[in-house]
Design a protein around this motif. Structure first.
Motif, short mmCIF file in Angstrom:
data_model
loop_
_atom_site.label_atom_id
_atom_site.label_comp_id
_atom_site.label_asym_id
_atom_site.label_seq_id
_atom_site.Cartn_x
_atom_site.Cartn_y
_atom_site.Cartn_z
N GLU A 113 0.83 -1.20 0.00
CA GLU A 113 0.00 0.00 0.00
C GLU A 113 0.87 1.26 0.00
OE1 GLU A 113 -2.48 -0.56 3.39
OE2 GLU A 113 -3.97 -1.75 2.29
N MET A 114 1.95 1.24 0.78
CA MET A 114 2.85 2.39 0.80
C MET A 114 3.52 2.59 -0.56
SD MET A 114 2.62 3.89 3.68
CE MET A 114 4.06 4.96 3.59
N LEU A 115 3.86 1.47 -1.22
CA LEU A 115 4.47 1.55 -2.55
C LEU A 115 3.50 2.19 -3.54
CD1 LEU A 115 6.66 0.85 -4.64
CD2 LEU A 115 5.61 -1.43 -4.84
N ALA A 116 2.24 1.77 -3.51
CA ALA A 116 1.24 2.35 -4.42
C ALA A 116 1.05 3.83 -4.16
CB ALA A 116 -0.10 1.61 -4.27
N MET A 117 1.03 4.22 -2.88
CA MET A 117 0.89 5.63 -2.53
C MET A 117 2.08 6.45 -3.03
SD MET A 117 -0.60 5.19 1.35
CE MET A 117 -0.46 6.92 1.75
N GLU A 118 3.27 5.91 -2.87
CA GLU A 118 4.48 6.60 -3.33
C GLU A 118 4.47 6.75 -4.85
OE1 GLU A 118 8.20 8.31 -3.80
OE2 GLU A 118 6.92 8.15 -2.02
N MET A 119 4.09 5.69 -5.55
CA MET A 119 4.05 5.74 -7.01
C MET A 119 3.03 6.76 -7.50
SD MET A 119 4.37 1.66 -7.84
CE MET A 119 4.12 1.85 -9.61
N LYS A 120 1.86 6.82 -6.84
CA LYS A 120 0.83 7.78 -7.25
C LYS A 120 1.28 9.21 -6.96
CE LYS A 120 -3.52 6.94 -7.27
NZ LYS A 120 -4.94 6.66 -6.94
N SER A 121 1.88 9.44 -5.80
CA SER A 121 2.30 10.79 -5.43
C SER A 121 3.41 11.31 -6.33
CB SER A 121 2.75 10.84 -3.97
OG SER A 121 3.91 10.06 -3.77
N SER A 122 4.24 10.41 -6.86
CA SER A 122 5.33 10.83 -7.73
C SER A 122 4.91 10.93 -9.20
CB SER A 122 6.51 9.85 -7.60
OG SER A 122 6.14 8.56 -8.04
N GLY A 123 3.69 10.52 -9.50
CA GLY A 123 3.17 10.66 -10.86
C GLY A 123 3.47 9.50 -11.78
N MET A 124 4.09 8.42 -11.26
CA MET A 124 4.42 7.30 -12.13
C MET A 124 3.27 6.28 -12.23
SD MET A 124 7.01 4.83 -9.97
CE MET A 124 8.16 6.10 -9.48
N TYR A 125 2.25 6.45 -11.40
CA TYR A 125 1.15 5.49 -11.38
C TYR A 125 -0.18 6.25 -11.43
CZ TYR A 125 -2.02 1.96 -9.36
OH TYR A 125 -3.07 1.09 -9.12
N VAL A 126 -0.99 5.96 -12.43
CA VAL A 126 -2.29 6.58 -12.57
C VAL A 126 -3.35 5.47 -12.63
CG1 VAL A 126 -3.77 8.05 -13.98
CG2 VAL A 126 -1.32 8.54 -13.82
N ALA A 127 -4.32 5.54 -11.75
CA ALA A 127 -5.37 4.52 -11.71
C ALA A 127 -6.71 5.18 -11.98
CB ALA A 127 -5.38 3.82 -10.35
N ARG A 128 -7.45 4.65 -12.90
CA ARG A 128 -8.75 5.21 -13.26
C ARG A 128 -9.80 4.10 -13.28
NH1 ARG A 128 -6.52 9.12 -12.14
NH2 ARG A 128 -6.10 11.01 -13.34
N GLY A 129 -11.02 4.46 -13.01
CA GLY A 129 -12.13 3.51 -13.10
C GLY A 129 -13.01 3.83 -14.28
N LEU A 130 -13.73 2.86 -14.77
CA LEU A 130 -14.65 3.07 -15.88
C LEU A 130 -15.90 3.83 -15.41
CD1 LEU A 130 -14.54 -0.46 -17.56
CD2 LEU A 130 -13.34 1.60 -18.29
N ALA A 131 -16.41 4.68 -16.26
CA ALA A 131 -17.62 5.42 -15.91
C ALA A 131 -18.83 4.49 -15.93
CB ALA A 131 -17.82 6.57 -16.91
N TRP A 132 -19.75 4.72 -15.03
CA TRP A 132 -20.95 3.89 -14.96
C TRP A 132 -22.17 4.64 -15.49
CZ3 TRP A 132 -20.27 -1.03 -14.25
CH2 TRP A 132 -19.16 -1.48 -13.52
N SER A 133 -21.93 5.74 -16.21
CA SER A 133 -23.06 6.50 -16.75
C SER A 133 -23.84 5.65 -17.75
CB SER A 133 -22.54 7.77 -17.45
OG SER A 133 -21.61 7.44 -18.46
N GLY A 134 -25.14 5.66 -17.61
CA GLY A 134 -26.00 4.88 -18.50
C GLY A 134 -26.23 3.46 -18.04
N ALA A 135 -25.47 3.01 -17.03
CA ALA A 135 -25.67 1.64 -16.53
C ALA A 135 -26.82 1.60 -15.53
CB ALA A 135 -24.38 1.14 -15.86
N GLU A 136 -27.52 0.50 -15.50
CA GLU A 136 -28.65 0.34 -14.59
C GLU A 136 -28.37 -0.81 -13.63
OE1 GLU A 136 -32.18 -0.23 -16.83
OE2 GLU A 136 -32.07 1.72 -17.86
N PHE A 137 -28.71 -0.61 -12.37
CA PHE A 137 -28.47 -1.63 -11.36
C PHE A 137 -29.72 -1.87 -10.53
CE2 PHE A 137 -24.42 0.38 -12.21
CZ PHE A 137 -23.54 -0.68 -12.29
#
Length: 430
Positions: A134-158
């Motif tokens: 977890e610390m590694l992921a935080m360090e990578m994100k803070s330094s800009g080498m790791y970008v994580a994105r999720g897919l948009a759920w617009s239009g999806a029905e649940f």
């Protein structure tokens, strides 16, 4: 070149010469018109996780026998273009820290970093467990080498459906709760007598896995009913699963190998029960820790397989009460009435393998064979069969693609897909 076209030939080629020439084409193309030896363009490795199986030899180059062809090519391309910008793109980048070995351009190891090589980096992170990751992921994100994105759920029905349990399943669940409580008490007593603690810590991991499996099994009948109603209305159905329970199935098959592949299993194998039996067999303590007190009258000494130079002569003291508790818990686990593997049961309820497109990482499954069990074939048999049966030399990826095509072509109207097999699979209509 896109990643798929560039390395498709690499992964399927069996010739070292063909593999090198294909890789060299890409390097030459970059050198020839895009900067020569100082090429500074961007290399984008899509589905980068496919390069995870890289093993270096003493010289730091790919071990041809241990490394996959794709992994060796990815690492070699980065080495051949040292000034190129690199982007690793993947929905499942790494599942284990060792899978990160191909991503040497992150700068986490090597010159200018605190770690001499990947081995030193891997050892450092593994010692710190989940918190270190977890610390590694935080360090990578803070330094800009790791970008994580999720897919948009617009239009999806649940919608959320409540699966009502019948009295039979409630009885099964209540029995499982009582058993797990008694298992914890027995473990606590055994740990106290053998002066060990690890089994109790491992118990809670089993507890989560066991009841998760049971909760999934509780939904099978309701999911099958909803799927049949959707099919009746003219829809195709996609069911997502987190796990397949193959590990429990493999343990059952190990015991049945002597009887042959066509052994009638008598029903769908309960992966929840197999998890219990495996845990008790491997983790329930019966041997007294070496620094414990002298054996009591109810203890017996055995010669057992210790490690080290004194192994052949080192006595192991087995507590007879703990051994009796272990045997009792194994017997009680065998007697538990637990539901079969959810995936196998769901496939069966929806018409069997001929009607359901399965896209998972497992090699085989238990299927119902009508009228071939019992004396004279008076009942159905349940047998383990390979998923690739009838498809000569089919690899798992190709098998899942084959199943996907059957679903997309409308030849199978139900698809069941696991988390492990979902990468790169699209079930959308054309």
């Amino acid at each position: 070149f896109s990643s798929s076209s560039a390395f498709g030939a690499v992964s399927s080629s069996s010739s070292q010469q063909a593999r090198s020439s294909r890789l060299q084409q890409i390097v030459d193309w970059c050198h020839r018109g895009l900067g020569g030896q100082d090429f500074e363009g961007c290399l984008v490795f899509d589905e980068a996780h496919k390069a995870k199986n890289f093993v270096a030899d003493k010289a730091g180059k790919a071990d041809e026998k241990a490394s996959s062809k794709v992994a060796a090519a990815v690492v070699a391309l980065q080495a051949a273009l040292p000034k190129a910008r690199v982007l690793y793109a993947s929905a499942t980048g790494v599942s284990d820290i060792s899978n990160l070995v191909y991503a040497d351009r992150l700068g986490l190891w090597g010159p200018g970093s605190p770690f001499r090589d990947f081995g030193a980096f891997e050892k450092f992170v593994e010692k710190r467990g989940l918190g270190g990751l977890e610390m590694l992921a935080m360090e990578m994100k803070s330094s800009g080498m790791y970008v994580a994105r999720g897919l948009a759920w617009s239009g999806a029905e649940f919608t959320t459906d409540v699966c009502k349990l019948d009295n039979d399943f409630k009885a099964v669940y209540d029995g499982a709760v009582r058993y797990m409580a008694s298992l914890r008490s027995a473990l606590a007593e055994a740990c106290k007598r053998t002066k060990t603690k690890s089994a109790l810590r491992s118990y809670w991991g089993l507890h989560i896995r066991f009841f998760k499996e049971l909760c999934v099994a509780a939904k099978v009948d309701a999911v099958a009913s909803m799927a049949r109603e959707a099919l009746r209305q003219g829809f195709a159905v996609v069911v997502g699963l987190q796990t397949t329970g193959e590990a429990g199935m493999e343990r059952v098959l190990d015991h049945l190998k002597a009887k042959g592949q066509n052994t009638d299993l008598g029903g769908f194998v309960s992966t929840a029960k197999q998890s219990l039996l495996h845990f008790i067999d491997k983790n329930f303590p019966t041997a007294v820790a070496p620094d414990a007190a002298d054996p009591a009258p109810d203890e017996m000494t055995l010669e057992a397989g210790l490690q080290g130079p004194q192994a052949a002569h080192a006595p192991v003291t087995v507590d007879s009460v703990a051994a009796e508790l272990k045997a009792r818990m194994l017997s009680a686990a065998e007697a538990l009435e637990l539901p079969g593997a959810p995936l196998d049961c769901l496939v069966d309820l929806l018409g069997g393998p001929s009607q359901v497109a399965e896209m998972t990482g497992r090699r085989g499954r238990v299927v119902r064979v009508p009228g071939s069990g019992g004396q004279g074939g008076n009942r159905d048999a349940f047998r383990y069969k390979l998923r690739a049966e009838g498809l000569a030399g089919a690899e798992m990826d190709k098998l899942n693609v084959h199943e996907k095509k059957l679903f997309n072509d409308g030849k199978k109207l139900v698809a069941i897909i696991s988390d492990a097999a979902s990468t790169g699979i699209s079930l959308h209509a054309a």
